[in-house]
Structures are given as C-alpha cells and as structure tokens.
Design an enzyme around this catalytic site. Structure first.
Site, PDB file in Angstrom:
ATOM      1  CG  ASP A  60      14.210  30.674  55.067  1.00  0.00           C
ATOM      2  OD1 ASP A  60      14.039  30.160  56.250  1.00  0.00           O
ATOM      3  OD2 ASP A  60      14.456  31.780  54.809  1.00  0.00           O
ATOM      4  NE  ARG A 200      22.465  33.395  30.495  1.00  0.00           N
ATOM      5  CZ  ARG A 200      23.278  32.368  31.157  1.00  0.00           C
ATOM      6  NH1 ARG A 200      24.582  32.554  31.474  1.00  0.00           N
ATOM      7  NH2 ARG A 200      22.568  31.079  31.475  1.00  0.00           N
TER       8      ARG A 200
HETATM    9  O1  C5P Z   1      19.794  33.420  30.292  1.00  0.00           O
HETATM   10  P1  C5P Z   1      19.133  31.974  30.625  1.00  0.00           P
HETATM   11  O2  C5P Z   1      18.149  31.701  29.227  1.00  0.00           O
HETATM   12  O3  C5P Z   1      20.081  30.894  30.979  1.00  0.00           O
HETATM   13  O4  C5P Z   1      18.177  32.211  31.693  1.00  0.00           O
HETATM   14  C1  C5P Z   1      17.155  30.978  32.490  1.00  0.00           C
HETATM   15  C2  C5P Z   1      16.677  31.543  33.525  1.00  0.00           C
HETATM   16  O5  C5P Z   1      15.987  30.530  33.943  1.00  0.00           O
HETATM   17  C3  C5P Z   1      17.515  32.482  34.534  1.00  0.00           C
HETATM   18  O6  C5P Z   1      16.838  33.472  35.127  1.00  0.00           O
HETATM   19  C4  C5P Z   1      17.674  31.138  35.729  1.00  0.00           C
HETATM   20  O7  C5P Z   1      17.721  31.717  37.029  1.00  0.00           O
HETATM   21  C5  C5P Z   1      16.093  30.447  35.352  1.00  0.00           C
HETATM   22  N1  C5P Z   1      16.282  28.980  36.009  1.00  0.00           N
HETATM   23  C6  C5P Z   1      17.242  28.083  35.419  1.00  0.00           C
HETATM   24  N2  C5P Z   1      17.206  26.789  35.812  1.00  0.00           N
HETATM   25  C7  C5P Z   1      16.172  26.380  36.802  1.00  0.00           C
HETATM   26  C8  C5P Z   1      15.435  27.452  37.322  1.00  0.00           C
HETATM   27  C9  C5P Z   1      15.380  28.503  36.966  1.00  0.00           C
HETATM   28  O8  C5P Z   1      18.025  28.363  34.528  1.00  0.00           O
HETATM   29  N3  C5P Z   1      16.126  25.281  37.025  1.00  0.00           N
END
Ligand code: C5P
Length: 220
Positions: A60, A200
């Site tokens: 922002d 996840r």
């Molecule tokens: O479930 P998972 O292991 O994919 O979660 C990855 C987390 O990291 C999520 O909360 C997502 O928003 C965050 N994230 C990402 N990629 C980025 C920055 C943050 O997956 N570049």
C-alpha cells in the site's frame, strides 16, 4: 534452520489446539486468514505456544503500511511481511516502524508459474525479477526475504545483508496443489534458508505431530 507452521484455512480453536501440540517442536506459527478473522487477539493467544509470524503481505502507500506495521509490532509478533513490489519507500517506512519485529519482503509468490510471472511482471525470466526485487528490498533495509527455495542459491550470491525464509516446502517434489516452485525441507536447509514455512503438509495431515517430527528429523 527453524520451522514455522502456517496456520492457514483453519479456525481459531483448531489453530490453538495444533499450536499447543507442536509448541515444543517448532519456532512458531504464521497467521494470515486467522488474523483477518480473529484480529490481533489470535497473536496474543499463539504467543503462549511460540513466536508469531504475521503474514498480511502488506502492499500500500508508505503511510498506510507504516500504520499497519506499527500496530502489528505492538502485539509482540516477531516477523511481518510486505511485498517487495510495494517499492523502497514503502519498505523503508515499514522497517522504521517495526520496533522489535523484523520486516520480510516477499519477492514473487511461490505459486507463480512462468506464465503468471510474465503476465504480472512483464518478464519471461522469474529468477532475474526475483533478484531485482530482492536487491530493492535489501537496499530499503528489509531484514529478510521470502522466496522460493529454488531461488535461494541465486539470492545468496546476489544479496549480502538479508536472511531467507522459504515457503513452498513439500515432503516430495510432486505437488498436486497450487504451489509450483517447491523443494523439500532438507533441500531448503542445504540452500541456506534461515526459516522454512510449512502449511498444508502439516495442517491437512491426519497426524500433524508425526509429519512435524519427520520434517525435523530430515533437517537435523
Ligand atoms: O500450505 P503451504 O505449505 O503451501 O503454505 C505456504 C504458506 O506460505 C502460505 O501461507 C502462503 O501464503 C505463504 N507464502 C507462499 N509463497 C510466498 C509467500 C508466502 O506460499 N512467496
């Protein structure tokens, strides 16, 4: 290397329950949708079980980001994310107002495919753009960079002051969900990540404690 659990897509009760179970095993917990749903009270609740990483990915005008960072920092969170593409003035303002918390700049989301990177950033080479955004964030004073583990090598060569935090962690390279640029915990460790964020694979598992133990075993 430290392990952070992303408490995504679950309600407060399940999140707190999971945090209490994993408390001794992990560095802490990342909140995104829970922060929107529950407000800052979820941070105070989770602080009982570990450190908290607030992941609003702020993007922002500098003054608005300053206001959000100030209020978040007052809650006792350790890490706060902003988008590197918000620009140097926005990042500088975030860093100036982060008190005890550290500011992490997100380069390109780990879910982005080359086609999406091209459509959004107008470039065909994801890595060049990640490095450019990483340099911009480092010069603006960001403490760390959020990147795909696949980009660690490149960023470690090009950046000297920041540390790296990598989501996009999967126990195997096969991924059937929205993540595209992924690696295993061990690969991220060997690549030089200071923190890995896993969501996840743990939150959707039948036995989150066992998966957490397996991850920790693979990196120690
Ligand atoms: O479930 P998972 O292991 O994919 O979660 C990855 C987390 O990291 C999520 O909360 C997502 O928003 C965050 N994230 C990402 N990629 C980025 C920055 C943050 O997956 N570049």
């Amino acid at each position: 290397m430290e392990l952070i659990i992303a408490l995504d897509g679950i309600d407060k009760k399940s999140a707190v329950e999971l945090a209490s179970k994993l408390s001794d095993q992990v560095w802490g917990f990342k909140v995104n949708d829970l922060l929107l749903e529950e407000g800052f009270s979820i941070i105070k609740e989770l602080r009982k079980y570990g450190k908290v990483f607030a992941d609003p990915k702020l993007h922002d005008i500098p003054n608005t980001v300053k206001n959000s960072v100030k209020k978040l920092a007052d809650t006792g969170v350790s890490l706060i994310t902003v988008h590197a593409s918000g620009g140097p003035r926005m990042i500088e303002e975030a860093v100036r107002n982060s008190s005890g918390a550290e500011i992490l700049a997100v380069t390109i989301l780990t879910s982005f495919s080359p086609e999406e990177t091209s459509a959004v950033y107008g470039v065909s080479n994801t890595k060049d753009k990640v490095l450019e955004l990483g340099k911009l964030a480092e010069s603006a004073g960001a403490h760390g960079i959020v990147c795909s583990p696949l980009e660690l090598e490149l960023l470690k060569k090009g950046l000297k002051k920041v540390y790296f935090l990598t989501p996009g962690i999967r126990l195997s390279r096969d991924t059937s969900d929205d993540q595209r640029r992924v690696m295993t915990p061990k690969e991220a460790k060997d690549g030089g990540a200071k923190y890995i964020v896993v969501g996840r694979p743990i939150t959707e598992s039948d036995d989150p404690q066992l998966v957490t133990q397996e991850i920790i075993k693979s990196i120690t």
